[in-house]
Design a protein around this motif. Structure first.
Motif, PDB file in Angstrom:
ATOM      1  N   ALA A  34       0.736  -1.294  -0.005  1.00  0.00           N
ATOM      2  CA  ALA A  34      -0.091   0.051   0.043  1.00  0.00           C
ATOM      3  C   ALA A  34       0.963   1.170   0.070  1.00  0.00           C
ATOM      4  N   GLY A  35       1.740   1.194   0.804  1.00  0.00           N
ATOM      5  CA  GLY A  35       2.766   2.497   1.013  1.00  0.00           C
ATOM      6  C   GLY A  35       3.547   2.802  -0.539  1.00  0.00           C
ATOM      7  N   ASN A  36       4.102   1.446  -1.091  1.00  0.00           N
ATOM      8  CA  ASN A  36       4.612   1.865  -2.348  1.00  0.00           C
ATOM      9  C   ASN A  36       3.445   2.205  -3.507  1.00  0.00           C
ATOM     10  N   MET A  37       2.402   1.696  -3.374  1.00  0.00           N
ATOM     11  CA  MET A  37       1.272   2.136  -4.426  1.00  0.00           C
ATOM     12  C   MET A  37       1.035   3.570  -4.298  1.00  0.00           C
ATOM     13  N   ALA A  38       0.776   3.964  -3.106  1.00  0.00           N
ATOM     14  CA  ALA A  38       0.482   5.510  -2.703  1.00  0.00           C
ATOM     15  C   ALA A  38       1.377   6.328  -3.461  1.00  0.00           C
ATOM     16  N   VAL A  39       2.625   6.078  -2.749  1.00  0.00           N
ATOM     17  CA  VAL A  39       3.810   6.954  -2.998  1.00  0.00           C
ATOM     18  C   VAL A  39       4.001   6.987  -4.722  1.00  0.00           C
ATOM     19  N   SER A  40       3.960   6.046  -5.346  1.00  0.00           N
ATOM     20  CA  SER A  40       4.168   5.918  -6.983  1.00  0.00           C
ATOM     21  C   SER A  40       2.968   6.512  -7.396  1.00  0.00           C
ATOM     22  N   ALA A  41       1.675   6.343  -7.136  1.00  0.00           N
ATOM     23  CA  ALA A  41       0.624   7.079  -7.736  1.00  0.00           C
ATOM     24  C   ALA A  41       0.750   8.480  -7.471  1.00  0.00           C
ATOM     25  N   ALA A  42       0.990   8.994  -6.319  1.00  0.00           N
ATOM     26  CA  ALA A  42       1.114  10.398  -6.058  1.00  0.00           C
ATOM     27  C   ALA A  42       2.158  11.086  -7.181  1.00  0.00           C
ATOM     28  N   PHE A  44       3.515   9.697 -10.032  1.00  0.00           N
ATOM     29  CA  PHE A  44       2.679   9.656 -11.309  1.00  0.00           C
ATOM     30  C   PHE A  44       1.717  10.868 -11.763  1.00  0.00           C
ATOM     31  N   ALA A  45       0.996  11.069 -10.840  1.00  0.00           N
ATOM     32  CA  ALA A  45      -0.174  12.136 -11.136  1.00  0.00           C
ATOM     33  C   ALA A  45       0.542  13.403 -10.829  1.00  0.00           C
ATOM     34  N   ALA A  46       1.744  13.691 -10.089  1.00  0.00           N
ATOM     35  CA  ALA A  46       2.362  14.786 -10.209  1.00  0.00           C
ATOM     36  C   ALA A  46       2.812  15.041 -11.629  1.00  0.00           C
ATOM     37  N   VAL A  47       3.544  13.925 -12.156  1.00  0.00           N
ATOM     38  CA  VAL A  47       4.394  14.114 -13.528  1.00  0.00           C
ATOM     39  C   VAL A  47       3.183  14.449 -14.524  1.00  0.00           C
ATOM     40  N   LEU A  48       1.922  13.875 -14.539  1.00  0.00           N
ATOM     41  CA  LEU A  48       1.069  14.200 -15.514  1.00  0.00           C
ATOM     42  C   LEU A  48       0.401  15.306 -15.450  1.00  0.00           C
ATOM     43  N   TRP A  49       0.486  16.083 -14.271  1.00  0.00           N
ATOM     44  CA  TRP A  49      -0.131  17.338 -14.008  1.00  0.00           C
ATOM     45  C   TRP A  49       1.066  18.340 -14.645  1.00  0.00           C
ATOM     46  N   LEU A  50       2.383  18.050 -14.243  1.00  0.00           N
ATOM     47  CA  LEU A  50       3.306  18.956 -14.899  1.00  0.00           C
ATOM     48  C   LEU A  50       3.412  18.840 -16.412  1.00  0.00           C
ATOM     49  N   ARG A  51       3.057  17.582 -16.894  1.00  0.00           N
ATOM     50  CA  ARG A  51       3.238  17.530 -18.362  1.00  0.00           C
ATOM     51  C   ARG A  51       2.029  18.535 -18.989  1.00  0.00           C
ATOM     52  N   GLY A  52       0.796  18.344 -18.485  1.00  0.00           N
ATOM     53  CA  GLY A  52      -0.152  19.268 -19.011  1.00  0.00           C
ATOM     54  C   GLY A  52      -0.851  18.611 -20.139  1.00  0.00           C
ATOM     55  N   ALA A  53      -1.011  19.411 -21.020  1.00  0.00           N
ATOM     56  CA  ALA A  53      -1.564  19.025 -22.283  1.00  0.00           C
ATOM     57  C   ALA A  53      -0.451  18.487 -23.398  1.00  0.00           C
ATOM     58  N   GLU A  54       0.725  18.212 -22.997  1.00  0.00           N
ATOM     59  CA  GLU A  54       1.583  17.532 -23.845  1.00  0.00           C
ATOM     60  C   GLU A  54       1.288  16.129 -24.378  1.00  0.00           C
ATOM     61  N   PRO A  64      16.418  11.888 -17.692  1.00  0.00           N
ATOM     62  CA  PRO A  64      17.079  11.752 -16.159  1.00  0.00           C
ATOM     63  C   PRO A  64      16.057  12.096 -15.190  1.00  0.00           C
ATOM     64  N   GLY A  65      15.074  13.333 -15.209  1.00  0.00           N
ATOM     65  CA  GLY A  65      14.176  13.597 -14.230  1.00  0.00           C
ATOM     66  C   GLY A  65      13.367  12.291 -13.979  1.00  0.00           C
ATOM     67  N   LEU A  66      12.590  11.850 -15.053  1.00  0.00           N
ATOM     68  CA  LEU A  66      11.702  10.645 -14.917  1.00  0.00           C
ATOM     69  C   LEU A  66      12.282   9.396 -14.113  1.00  0.00           C
ATOM     70  N   MET A  67      13.658   9.146 -14.296  1.00  0.00           N
ATOM     71  CA  MET A  67      14.238   8.235 -13.950  1.00  0.00           C
ATOM     72  C   MET A  67      14.746   8.369 -12.496  1.00  0.00           C
ATOM     73  N   VAL A  68      15.004   9.671 -12.078  1.00  0.00           N
ATOM     74  CA  VAL A  68      15.135   9.996 -10.547  1.00  0.00           C
ATOM     75  C   VAL A  68      13.541   9.618  -9.963  1.00  0.00           C
ATOM     76  N   LEU A  69      12.761  10.057 -10.519  1.00  0.00           N
ATOM     77  CA  LEU A  69      11.121  10.054  -9.944  1.00  0.00           C
ATOM     78  C   LEU A  69      10.934   8.492  -9.399  1.00  0.00           C
ATOM     79  N   VAL A  70      11.350   7.796 -10.722  1.00  0.00           N
ATOM     80  CA  VAL A  70      11.121   6.380 -10.543  1.00  0.00           C
ATOM     81  C   VAL A  70      11.999   5.573  -9.378  1.00  0.00           C
TER      82      VAL A  70
END
Length: 295
Positions: A34-42, A44-54, A64-70
């Motif tokens: 549950a801890g892994n899923m919650a943080v991973s989902a948060a 992922f949601a932040a990445v999608l929000w930052l990408r916006g309409a891309e 590099p940025g996406l890999m650090v987030l992983v």
């Protein structure tokens, strides 16, 4: 049934014996997931929000940025493991790791062994491949501190959950190594199954990763801490993710990439089988070092 184990593993397992019930372990694993899923989902949601309409696909770890987030997403595993240990077993996170000085000493030893063996392997074999430059040296160096911090977190989280929490709690309940050494290693291997990324090599990756898990579990039992397994795991991932990585997903922090992807059946199969031989050498050297120190 006796649950006594050879020293120093016996002392490493001792904190888990206060609450060894399997129902606690089961709920603890639920908390970790549950801890892994919650943080991973948060994240992922932040990445999608930052990408916006891309538009366009979002490839896992391709920059590099996406890999650090992983890598940072593994913080959820640490939080879940901490919650499981504290709430269900009434013990702190430090009891999952081992004596601090031993952990540091063995961690550095594990890093040194990998550095020497992989350095030789790189010069003899991998370095002769037609490698492709993935990041400019300056950009690679700029991201390297974050990469190393992320890899410390990622490998530490996996060791904490599998060779710390799961292996300790199983050893507190069962005497047989088939339970406390093999089961966490099988779980470790299965967690790395990804047919979409690895193609026909997916189950071979599971086998090689499970073999590493078995080696790490044995060294944890022999050393009485997570230090050696963590050091080996960390240094292995530093090389595999920041020095030379297969082209495609999870290559965002690599200085070089191979001319083939992780789903290239023939090329990757050869590298994975080479890994098995290298792992045998590393395990033998570590066992030799531990046995000499014990004399």
């Amino acid at each position: 049934m006796s649950t006594r184990h050879p020293m120093p593993f016996d002392a490493f397992v001792a904190p888990a014996r206060a609450h060894p019930q399997l129902w606690r372990l089961g709920l603890g694993l639920v908390l970790i997931v549950a801890g892994n899923m919650a943080v991973s989902a948060a994240i992922f949601a932040a990445v999608l929000w930052l990408r916006g309409a891309e538009s366009g696909p979002l490839t896992l770890g391709a920059t590099p940025g996406l890999m650090v987030l992983v890598l940072l997403s593994f913080g959820g595993v640490v939080l879940g493991t901490w919650a499981a240990a504290r709430l269900l077993h009434r013990r702190g996170l430090g009891t999952l790791i081992g004596p601090r000085r031993r952990v540091v000493r063995h961690f550095l030893a594990g890093v040194a062994v990998i550095a020497v063996i992989y350095g030789i392997a790189f010069l003899v074999g991998v370095g002769r491949m037609d490698l492709e430059r993935n990041l400019a040296p300056g950009l690679w160096l700029a991201w390297l501190p974050l990469a190393l911090a992320g890899l410390l977190l990622q490998t530490g989280a996996e060791e904490l959950a599998l060779r710390g929490y799961l292996q300790q709690q199983l050893a507190a309940r069962f005497a047989s190594p088939l339970m406390w050494m093999v089961l966490p290693s099988v779980a470790f291997g299965l967690l790395h199954h990804d047919a979409g990324m690895m193609g026909e090599n997916a189950w071979l990756v599971v086998g090689v990763t499970g073999l590493f898990g078995l080696m790490a579990a044995d060294l944890t039992a022999r050393s009485g801490s997570l230090g050696l397994a963590w050091g080996l795991h960390f240094a292995n991932n530093v090389f595999a993710l920041t020095v030379v990585a297969p082209a495609g997903a999870l290559s965002g922090l690599a200085l070089f990439t191979t001319p083939f992807g992780a789903d290239d059946t023939g090329a990757m199969r050869g590298l994975l089988l080479l890994d098995v031989a290298v792992l045998g050498v590393i395990w033998g050297l570590c066992r030799l070092g531990l046995s000499r120190r014990a004399r």
